[in-house]
Design a protein around this motif. Sequence first.
Motif, PDB file in Angstrom:
ATOM      1  N   LEU A  49      -5.698 -17.553  -1.783  1.00  0.00           N
ATOM      2  CA  LEU A  49      -4.224 -17.791  -1.880  1.00  0.00           C
ATOM      3  C   LEU A  49      -3.491 -17.124  -1.037  1.00  0.00           C
ATOM      4  N   THR A  50      -3.857 -15.885  -0.272  1.00  0.00           N
ATOM      5  CA  THR A  50      -3.370 -14.895   0.483  1.00  0.00           C
ATOM      6  C   THR A  50      -3.165 -15.634   1.809  1.00  0.00           C
TER       7      THR A  50
ATOM      8  N   TYR B  81       5.609 -11.286  -2.112  1.00  0.00           N
ATOM      9  CA  TYR B  81       4.914 -10.317  -1.038  1.00  0.00           C
ATOM     10  C   TYR B  81       6.049  -9.356  -0.759  1.00  0.00           C
ATOM     11  N   VAL B  82       5.600  -8.188  -0.806  1.00  0.00           N
ATOM     12  CA  VAL B  82       6.370  -7.094  -0.276  1.00  0.00           C
ATOM     13  C   VAL B  82       5.614  -6.054   0.315  1.00  0.00           C
ATOM     14  N   VAL B  83       6.288  -5.343   1.500  1.00  0.00           N
ATOM     15  CA  VAL B  83       5.671  -4.237   2.256  1.00  0.00           C
ATOM     16  C   VAL B  83       5.523  -3.095   1.536  1.00  0.00           C
TER      17      VAL B  83
ATOM     18  N   SER C 293       0.603  -8.470  -2.974  1.00  0.00           N
ATOM     19  CA  SER C 293       0.827  -9.934  -3.103  1.00  0.00           C
ATOM     20  C   SER C 293       1.267 -10.070  -4.519  1.00  0.00           C
ATOM     21  N   PRO C 294       1.501 -11.186  -5.025  1.00  0.00           N
ATOM     22  CA  PRO C 294       2.129 -11.655  -6.314  1.00  0.00           C
ATOM     23  C   PRO C 294       0.938 -11.729  -7.175  1.00  0.00           C
ATOM     24  N   TYR C 295      -0.455 -11.723  -6.739  1.00  0.00           N
ATOM     25  CA  TYR C 295      -1.473 -12.120  -7.683  1.00  0.00           C
ATOM     26  C   TYR C 295      -2.136 -10.912  -8.194  1.00  0.00           C
ATOM     27  N   SER C 296      -2.432 -11.009  -9.496  1.00  0.00           N
ATOM     28  CA  SER C 296      -2.935  -9.737 -10.297  1.00  0.00           C
ATOM     29  C   SER C 296      -4.321  -9.505 -10.093  1.00  0.00           C
ATOM     30  N   VAL C 297      -4.922  -8.392 -10.369  1.00  0.00           N
ATOM     31  CA  VAL C 297      -6.327  -8.254 -10.041  1.00  0.00           C
ATOM     32  C   VAL C 297      -7.040  -8.906 -11.178  1.00  0.00           C
ATOM     33  N   ASP C 298      -6.345  -9.573 -12.043  1.00  0.00           N
ATOM     34  CA  ASP C 298      -7.267 -10.591 -12.985  1.00  0.00           C
ATOM     35  C   ASP C 298      -7.630 -11.787 -12.073  1.00  0.00           C
ATOM     36  N   PHE C 299      -7.339 -12.208 -10.757  1.00  0.00           N
ATOM     37  CA  PHE C 299      -7.812 -13.133  -9.863  1.00  0.00           C
ATOM     38  C   PHE C 299      -9.010 -12.566  -9.429  1.00  0.00           C
ATOM     39  N   THR C 300      -9.993 -13.498  -9.101  1.00  0.00           N
ATOM     40  CA  THR C 300     -11.178 -12.817  -8.219  1.00  0.00           C
ATOM     41  C   THR C 300     -10.738 -12.818  -7.108  1.00  0.00           C
ATOM     42  N   GLU C 301     -11.635 -12.088  -6.179  1.00  0.00           N
ATOM     43  CA  GLU C 301     -11.636 -11.684  -4.686  1.00  0.00           C
ATOM     44  C   GLU C 301     -11.607 -13.085  -4.128  1.00  0.00           C
TER      45      GLU C 301
ATOM     46  N   TYR D 124      -2.124  -5.083  -8.781  1.00  0.00           N
ATOM     47  CA  TYR D 124      -2.104  -6.336  -7.816  1.00  0.00           C
ATOM     48  C   TYR D 124      -2.861  -6.383  -6.787  1.00  0.00           C
ATOM     49  N   TRP D 125      -3.315  -7.426  -6.280  1.00  0.00           N
ATOM     50  CA  TRP D 125      -4.181  -7.409  -4.901  1.00  0.00           C
ATOM     51  C   TRP D 125      -3.210  -7.275  -3.908  1.00  0.00           C
TER      52      TRP D 125
END
Length: 251
Positions: free
Chosen positions: A167-168, A122-124, A153-161, A228-229
């Motif tokens: 996860l977040t 996670y980064v600002v 977040s570290p989760y790519s947009v390939d993850f579903t909403e 990324y999300w």
Amino acid sequence: MPEFKKKTALGLRDLPENGQECTHVLLTHSEYDALLAKVACAERDARSVYTAASQKIAQAERNSAQAKEAAYAEVNAVQKDLEEACRKIEYLNGLNKNLLRIARERANADRKLRPKKTHTGYVVLTSSEKEYRYKTMRKENAVAGLWETALQSPYSVDFTEEQARALTEELVQPNENGETIVGRIGIDTYYHGSYEDLLHDQRRNARQEKSRNIMLKPKLRANYKTGYWEVIFLHTKPLGLVPEDMRARNQ
């Protein structure tokens, strides 16, 4: 196809196949998604077994007066099913955690976040002052000075909403030392609701809350430019000094 690797002093070395020397397995997004789908399917199956087993146990207990020996046999059989289901769930949870760890390490490497194995990912991105308009209990218009922060977040947009939202939630979950990820950037506490809900919540100590930086319920944004999300949330005070490792780099 999965790539099999062995960790060496010089980095990761390719292996022709999976074996005792293999320490890492690299998957494509599609392979990872397929594994996630299998995990979700297996978890649903395990939950179905658990539900069915619980119902059988209850029925067996009701019939125990008429057929005590038969009921005991049924309970024992069902108990074995439950134990097997629990073992399966434990195994799948472990597999899912391993896949998420791999995904986070990949995302950290792509964004040059170090150390990639332990960085939260996670980064600002931004944090800005905002006039928040709301209605008081008397239905009067009011304005509050809040802050809005966006985290990558570290989760790519390939993850579903749905996956990204679940996860977040780790942002506000304390670790074994009682620390949270958002705590590192100056968030003192989390409120699962809106600013209006916070003001009207009789359970909160208003005097104590004034000194705290309170994070309100976050929202998600899929940034297809970066891939990324992002997590966007309001909070009552400005962030503290953001650690160097949680500042976004140019991608």
